[in-house]
Design an enzyme around this catalytic site. Sequence first.
Site, PDB file in Angstrom:
ATOM      1  CB  ALA A  24     -11.952  37.707  70.480  1.00 33.27           C
ATOM      2  N   GLY A  49     -22.544  36.629  72.601  1.00 37.92           N
ATOM      3  CA  GLY A  49     -22.896  37.844  73.327  1.00 37.92           C
ATOM      4  C   GLY A  49     -22.794  39.080  72.458  1.00 37.92           C
ATOM      5  CG  HIS A  50     -19.004  40.420  71.025  1.00 32.76           C
ATOM      6  ND1 HIS A  50     -18.204  39.354  71.355  1.00 32.76           N
ATOM      7  CD2 HIS A  50     -18.481  41.488  71.670  1.00 32.76           C
ATOM      8  CE1 HIS A  50     -17.223  39.762  72.162  1.00 32.76           C
ATOM      9  NE2 HIS A  50     -17.383  41.048  72.370  1.00 32.76           N
ATOM     10  N   GLY A  55     -23.189  45.658  76.285  1.00 36.99           N
ATOM     11  CA  GLY A  55     -23.675  44.548  77.083  1.00 36.99           C
ATOM     12  C   GLY A  55     -23.663  44.854  78.569  1.00 36.99           C
ATOM     13  CD  GLU A  56     -28.495  44.972  81.525  1.00 42.30           C
ATOM     14  OE1 GLU A  56     -28.659  43.896  82.158  1.00 42.30           O
ATOM     15  OE2 GLU A  56     -29.382  45.826  81.400  1.00 42.30           O
ATOM     16  CE  LYS A  57     -18.076  39.297  81.112  1.00 44.76           C
ATOM     17  NZ  LYS A  57     -16.678  39.711  80.885  1.00 44.76           N
ATOM     18  CG  ASP A  58     -17.831  44.280  80.058  1.00 44.75           C
ATOM     19  OD1 ASP A  58     -16.956  43.831  80.796  1.00 44.75           O
ATOM     20  OD2 ASP A  58     -18.037  43.856  78.906  1.00 44.75           O
TER      21      ASP A  58
END
Length: 286
Positions: free
Chosen positions: A38, A42-43, A153-156
Site C-alpha cells: 500500500a 513516504g515509502h 522511516g522515522e514516522k515509526d
Amino acid sequence: MTDASPLSVVRAVADLRAVVGDWKRQGLKVALVPTMGALHEGHLTLVREAGRRADRVVASNFVNPTQFAAHEDLGRYPRRQEEDARLLAGAGCDLMFAPTVEEMYPDGFATSVVVAGPALELEGAFRPAMFGGVALVVSKLFNQVQPDVAVFGEKDYQQLMVIRRFTRDLDLPVDIVGAPTQRDGWGLALSSRNAYLSEAELEIARRLNGVLAEAGVMAASGRPLAEVEKTAQEALLAAGFDRVDYVAVRRADDLAPFEGDVADAPGRILAAAWLGQTRLIDNMAV
C-alpha cells in the site's frame, strides 16, 4: 521466477537469494526497504534513499500477520501489489520480494523473537504483539536478503529504535538508516492507514502534527513533562480526536523517560490517537 510487471517480482526465498547472490558475486552493495505494501510517497522516499546508499535495492512487500493482534486490522489492511510494483520501479527499486504467508511462515513454524528495551512501553504497551512480530519478520528478511543497509522511516520512530537495538544485540552486519517522516501539505504524516479516514476525519487528523509541535516547544523550554503531555492530550481531544492512547516525551536515543521530569537532552515526543476505527501515530524531535 518473476511475475509480469514493470518490476521484477520474486515470491520464493530461493529465487530472492539467487538474484541477490548474483549481485553479491559482482561486488554490488545491496539495500533493503521492508514494507507492508500500500505504498505512498513516504515509502518511495525510503527507496530513493536506499538507492543513494547502495547499488541495488530490494523492497519487500508483505503484510506480516505476526505483528497484528486478533482485534487489529490485518484483514482490511490495504493490498495492491501491482500498483506497488509500478511505484517501486519509478523510484529506482530493482526487485520486489512479495512472499506469501506460507513462504514466510511454513507449516510447523514455531519460533518467536522477544524484544525489550525500547519495545516495552508506548506502542509496546498498547500493541504488545507488535514488536516481537516486527523483530521476527525483519530478522527473517535480513537473513533472506543479507543487505548491507536497510532503510526505515522515522514516522515509526519506536519501531526504528527497536530494530536498531536488536540489530546491535544480535551482531547483524546491517547498517540501519532512519529517514525523515514524509508529510502532506498540511503536515500529516503519510501512512497507508490514512486511506481509512473520511474527509471529516482527515481534517481532524491534520491537526495532530500542530499539537505535537506546540508540545515540543513547551518541552524544549523546560516545562515539566507531565504538564506538557497532559496539555497535549487535552489539545488532541479538543481538536476532535476520539481518544488518546498516549503522548510521551522520551530520550531520543533509547526512548527512556527523562529523569527529573525535564527534557535535558535530545528528545522525541510521540503520540497515538484514534479517529473512529483508525489509530494514528506520529512523533517529532524535541
